[in-house]
Design an enzyme around this catalytic site. Structure first.
Site, PDB file in Angstrom:
ATOM      1  N   SER A 139      80.227 -15.010 150.851  1.00 25.19           N
ATOM      2  CA  SER A 139      79.220 -15.726 150.076  1.00 25.19           C
ATOM      3  C   SER A 139      79.451 -15.526 148.576  1.00 25.19           C
ATOM      4  CB  SER A 139      77.824 -15.297 150.516  1.00 25.19           C
ATOM      5  OG  SER A 139      76.832 -16.139 149.957  1.00 25.19           O
ATOM      6  N   SER A 163      82.759 -17.928 153.929  1.00 27.56           N
ATOM      7  CA  SER A 163      81.682 -18.777 153.399  1.00 27.56           C
ATOM      8  C   SER A 163      81.443 -18.563 151.915  1.00 27.56           C
ATOM      9  CB  SER A 163      80.374 -18.507 154.160  1.00 27.56           C
ATOM     10  OG  SER A 163      80.537 -18.653 155.533  1.00 27.56           O
ATOM     11  N   GLY A 277      76.572 -20.006 161.199  1.00 28.03           N
ATOM     12  CA  GLY A 277      75.995 -20.458 159.949  1.00 28.03           C
ATOM     13  C   GLY A 277      76.694 -19.830 158.761  1.00 28.03           C
ATOM     14  N   HIS A 278      75.919 -19.427 157.765  1.00 27.23           N
ATOM     15  CA  HIS A 278      76.491 -18.942 156.518  1.00 27.23           C
ATOM     16  C   HIS A 278      77.042 -17.523 156.625  1.00 27.23           C
ATOM     17  CE1 HIS A 278      77.190 -18.620 152.269  1.00 27.23           C
ATOM     18  NE2 HIS A 278      76.351 -17.607 152.152  1.00 27.23           N
ATOM     19  N   LEU A 279      76.370 -16.647 157.360  1.00 24.25           N
ATOM     20  CA  LEU A 279      76.751 -15.232 157.412  1.00 24.25           C
ATOM     21  C   LEU A 279      77.624 -14.958 158.624  1.00 24.25           C
ATOM     22  CD1 LEU A 279      73.306 -13.759 156.342  1.00 24.25           C
ATOM     23  CD2 LEU A 279      75.344 -14.074 154.905  1.00 24.25           C
TER      24      LEU A 279
END
Length: 301
Positions: A139, A163, A277-279
């Site tokens: 992230s 991500s 998803g994102h994580l």
């Protein structure tokens, strides 16, 4: 490896992120609970820089090649707990708390642009006596990893990105609005709602509690928001790069990010991970661990 200026403890308080010692102490308790999820021997210490005292967690063999890990916004270095056991088998891992975020680093002044973010991390690596390394980020940490790979490309042998925030594609406005709303009302239900939106899987309670404590007791003052790197900037990434993106990414357009990364970066190996998803390092750690291990250990073709 000789390390310069290392401090096992730091006496000053994080006044830029925690307004009282009681709030900082409550956050630190939750941090330590998350850190207890690291089922490997580790050490923590502080590296002085002109921006303040940077908190570092290290583990792995003393003679292992250095691997730098950079965390997602608000989560701190403890986010690597599902991956750390494998990474620490071969590499000397340094998980570094970004000094501009809510964690255990103690800033005296916050980095205000990408140049200063690169300068900060370079000072940390100099303090650790690291001349070259592997680097990985998730992230916001992915955004910082790319930034450093441009700032000091001669020091980065390989880089893996999970991500990365923005970087290849713009952030959705909904993500920005949700972060602002959560920061404004940092109650448990609002934080849980944000996490459930961000991730398609239930996350570890200790880590979620730490994330909540960061916003409940601290004040987010990130001075360098993630942005999209230009084509000319991305072409500077000469080192091998692994890019993993969640199929159900919500913070930006995953297909745009994949297309732009693979079209511009010559030495990139990119994969969209199904049902994540994102994580994704928390949602599908087994798959992520395999891909990172393959990438770091094998020749890049």
């Amino acid at each position: 490896m000789k390390m310069h200026g290392i401090k096992t403890q730091v006496g000053s308080r994080n006044l830029l992120h925690f307004k009282t010692s009681q709030k900082e102490m409550k956050y630190n308790i939750e941090y330590e609970k998350s850190l207890s999820l690291w089922h490997v021997p580790y050490k923590t210490f502080y590296v002085p820089t002109r921006f303040g005292q940077t908190h570092v967690i290290t583990c792995g063999p003393d003679d292992g090649e250095p691997l730098i890990l950079l965390h997602a916004m608000g989560f701190s270095s403890t986010i690597w707990f599902p991956n750390i056991e494998q990474l620490a088998r071969k590499y000397r891992v340094y998980a570094i708390d970004f000094i501009g975020d809510l964690n255990k680093s103690v800033p005296s002044v916050l980095p205000v642009n990408r140049e200063e973010c690169g300068e900060w991390l370079d000072e940390v690596l100099i303090g650790l006596d690291i001349d070259s390394c592997y680097i990985g980020g998730i992230s916001y940490g992915g955004f910082l990893a790319i930034n450093y790979a441009m700032y000091a490309s001669h020091k980065v042998k390989k880089m893996f990105l999970l991500s990365p925030a923005s970087s290849f594609a713009p952030l959705h406005k909904q993500f920005i609005y949700r972060v602002i709303a959560m920061n404004a009302i940092p109650l448990k239900w609002s934080v849980s709602k944000f996490i459930k939106w961000l991730s398609r899987h239930q996350l570890n309670k200790a880590l979620v509690d730490q994330f909540h404590a960061a916003f409940r007791y601290g004040s987010l003052s990130l001075k360098v928001p993630p942005d999209v790197y230009s084509e000319d900037e991305l072409k500077k990434l000469a080192m091998p790069v692994l890019l993993l993106l969640g199929e159900e990414e919500v913070i930006n357009d995953v297909n745009m990010a994949f297309y732009r990364a693979t079209q511009i970066c010559k030495n990139i190996r990119a994969k969209i991970v199904p049902e994540t998803g994102h994580l994704l390092n928390l949602e599908n750690p087994q798959y992520v661990n395999v891909k990172i291990n393959e990438f770091l250990c094998n020749e890049f073709h």
